[in-house]
Design a protein around this motif. Structure first.
Motif, PDB file in Angstrom:
ATOM      1  N   ALA A   1      -1.015 -16.737  -7.422  1.00  0.00           N
ATOM      2  CA  ALA A   1       0.127 -16.871  -6.519  1.00  0.00           C
ATOM      3  C   ALA A   1       0.163 -18.257  -5.923  1.00  0.00           C
ATOM      4  CB  ALA A   1       0.047 -15.823  -5.403  1.00  0.00           C
ATOM      5  N   ALA A   2      -1.025 -18.762  -5.538  1.00  0.00           N
ATOM      6  CA  ALA A   2      -1.075 -20.079  -4.922  1.00  0.00           C
ATOM      7  C   ALA A   2      -0.717 -21.168  -5.911  1.00  0.00           C
ATOM      8  CB  ALA A   2      -2.478 -20.329  -4.355  1.00  0.00           C
TER       9      ALA A   2
ATOM     10  N   ALA B   1       2.099 -24.149  -5.492  1.00  0.00           N
ATOM     11  CA  ALA B   1       1.917 -25.594  -5.541  1.00  0.00           C
ATOM     12  C   ALA B   1       3.025 -26.262  -6.341  1.00  0.00           C
ATOM     13  CB  ALA B   1       0.551 -25.913  -6.152  1.00  0.00           C
ATOM     14  N   VAL B   2       3.513 -25.595  -7.378  1.00  0.00           N
ATOM     15  CA  VAL B   2       4.560 -26.169  -8.216  1.00  0.00           C
ATOM     16  C   VAL B   2       5.879 -26.265  -7.470  1.00  0.00           C
ATOM     17  CG1 VAL B   2       5.918 -25.814 -10.304  1.00  0.00           C
ATOM     18  CG2 VAL B   2       3.470 -25.348 -10.327  1.00  0.00           C
TER      19      VAL B   2
ATOM     20  N   GLY C   1      -3.928 -23.388  -2.962  1.00  0.00           N
ATOM     21  CA  GLY C   1      -2.577 -23.912  -2.775  1.00  0.00           C
ATOM     22  C   GLY C   1      -1.663 -23.075  -1.922  1.00  0.00           C
ATOM     23  N   ALA C   2      -2.170 -21.994  -1.323  1.00  0.00           N
ATOM     24  CA  ALA C   2      -1.325 -21.178  -0.454  1.00  0.00           C
ATOM     25  C   ALA C   2      -1.016 -21.935   0.832  1.00  0.00           C
ATOM     26  CB  ALA C   2      -2.020 -19.864  -0.129  1.00  0.00           C
ATOM     27  N   PRO C   3       0.198 -21.798   1.373  1.00  0.00           N
ATOM     28  CA  PRO C   3       0.563 -22.484   2.614  1.00  0.00           C
ATOM     29  C   PRO C   3      -0.031 -21.770   3.823  1.00  0.00           C
ATOM     30  CG  PRO C   3       2.410 -21.181   1.852  1.00  0.00           C
ATOM     31  CD  PRO C   3       1.346 -21.054   0.801  1.00  0.00           C
TER      32      PRO C   3
ATOM     33  N   LEU D   1      -9.885 -25.756  12.053  1.00  0.00           N
ATOM     34  CA  LEU D   1      -8.656 -25.232  11.460  1.00  0.00           C
ATOM     35  C   LEU D   1      -8.291 -26.142  10.302  1.00  0.00           C
ATOM     36  CD1 LEU D   1      -6.742 -24.257  14.682  1.00  0.00           C
ATOM     37  CD2 LEU D   1      -7.124 -22.713  12.761  1.00  0.00           C
ATOM     38  N   CYS D   2      -8.065 -25.552   9.132  1.00  0.00           N
ATOM     39  CA  CYS D   2      -7.883 -26.335   7.911  1.00  0.00           C
ATOM     40  C   CYS D   2      -6.647 -25.875   7.147  1.00  0.00           C
ATOM     41  CB  CYS D   2      -9.099 -26.179   6.995  1.00  0.00           C
ATOM     42  SG  CYS D   2     -10.685 -26.561   7.752  1.00  0.00           S
ATOM     43  N   MET D   3      -6.117 -26.788   6.341  1.00  0.00           N
ATOM     44  CA  MET D   3      -5.027 -26.455   5.437  1.00  0.00           C
ATOM     45  C   MET D   3      -5.215 -27.220   4.137  1.00  0.00           C
ATOM     46  SD  MET D   3      -1.908 -28.635   7.226  1.00  0.00           S
ATOM     47  CE  MET D   3      -0.647 -27.798   6.279  1.00  0.00           C
TER      48      MET D   3
END
Length: 353
Positions: free
Chosen positions: A39-40, A44-45, A110-112, A265-267
């Motif tokens: 899903a991630a 990303a695409v 790659g999930a938001p 906290l990360c992204m």
């Protein structure tokens, strides 16, 4: 996954922008790592361009009404307001999107998402960071902020980015103590007991070098596991131990203070790079202030929490901290890490205090 909380500022978002952000994150707490990764990958695409609004799922382990939840939720409200809806959030407390390991995998794939990760969890990705999560590295919650200003952490951060992890802030949410069905006062008391820790190598290894049996579990399961004797102890900040009602199944609390519970906290950097420099500064500034507020509140309530445990009939013991600290060199050996990193971290803290 049913959303636990939808922040009111989402109303400023357009329907299309919200749909783009929300459709990007797949999976539920029970999803497999593979499905989360697939899903991630598709996310990303189709990631939105920098000019479009971005919506992120904010995932953390604590309850929404804990010190952590209240402070962080208010911070994300503030960010959404200050960025005028260009960056917005859905909040998922209580591991609603899966375990810490699940969340980290989804975010890196790659999930938001914006995920709260312990230093120990990040140390499993970049090993040189692991000693920053070791027992008694920090003498106070505020020393985490000092380390955050150092060149050492900047170097670690560059390595994390290479692993698809962009730290946004660094903080601590209170000293971690042991609650248990047996009395703990010193490190030797842990020998032969089954003790629940976080999933990281550092946390699990800490129990191993004390000759205990480490295990891990989803936090929500700990009450029943302690009640049935599957585990005999777990550890967390006092606020989380109280809010989880573990005093009902454990009658001993050891004020070991072995970790200050440092977190970041990360992204995913892919999304960070799509946020304008101005909004990036807003995010980092607001979250850094929130981390200081969290430490202030945690310290102010520590004694109050201890008294609450006593009032609830829990036997509270002061720990022989020297006995716990004495096993830390063995933890370096167990994990194959250079013990000189400890001195490097302490020097970085003191240089910025």
């Amino acid at each position: 996954m049913k959303k636990i909380t939808r922040r009111t500022f989402m109303k400023v978002m357009g329907t299309t922008a919200a749909a783009v952000g929300l459709s990007a994150c797949g999976g539920s707490a029970g999803s497999t790592a593979a499905s989360a990764s697939n899903a991630a990958s598709s996310t990303a695409v189709s990631a939105p361009a920098a000019a479009e609004a971005l919506t992120f799922k904010v995932a953390y382990s604590e309850s929404e009404d804990s010190i952590y939840g209240e402070v962080i939720n208010a911070a994300f409200d503030e960010i959404a307001s200050k960025t005028e809806g260009r960056v917005a959030f859905d909040v998922y407390p209580n591991n609603a999107l899966g375990s810490i390991t699940d969340m980290l995998e989804q975010m890196r794939a790659g999930a938001p998402m914006i995920c709260s990760m312990g230093f120990d969890n990040l140390g499993d990705v970049v090993s040189d960071f692991a000693p920053a999560s070791f027992p008694y590295v920090f003498n106070s919650l505020y020393e985490v902020q000092a380390l955050a200003k150092s060149d050492w952490i900047a170097g670690i951060e560059s390595e994390l980015v290479k692993q698809d992890i962009q730290p946004l802030c660094y903080g601590a949410i209170g000293y971690r103590h042991f609650i248990s069905t047996f009395k703990i006062e010193k490190a030797a008391d842990c020998a032969g007991h089954i003790m629940r820790m976080g999933p990281s190598s550092a946390a699990q290894g800490f129990i191993t070098v004390m000759n205990g049996t480490p295990t891990t579990s989803t936090w929500a399961d700990n009450y029943s596991l302690l009640q049935t004797g599957v585990i005999e102890s777990c550890e967390a900040p006092l606020s989380l131990l109280l809010s989880s009602s573990l005093n009902e199944v454990c009658k001993y609390l050891c004020l070991s203070g072995h970790f200050v519970n440092p977190f970041s906290l990360c992204m995913n950097p892919t999304y960070w790079d799509q946020i304008s420099a101005e909004d990036q500064q807003t995010i980092k500034s607001v979250l850094t202030d929130a981390c200081v507020e969290m430490a202030d509140q945690s310290m102010a309530k520590e004694d109050e929490f201890v008294q609450q445990f006593k009032d609830l009939g829990v036997t509270v013991s002061e720990a022989d901290k020297a006995s716990f600290a004495a096993v830390v060199p063995d933890l370096f050996t167990l994990l194959g890490l250079d013990p000189s990193i400890y001195d490097t971290i302490r020097a970085a803290i003191e240089a910025n205090t």
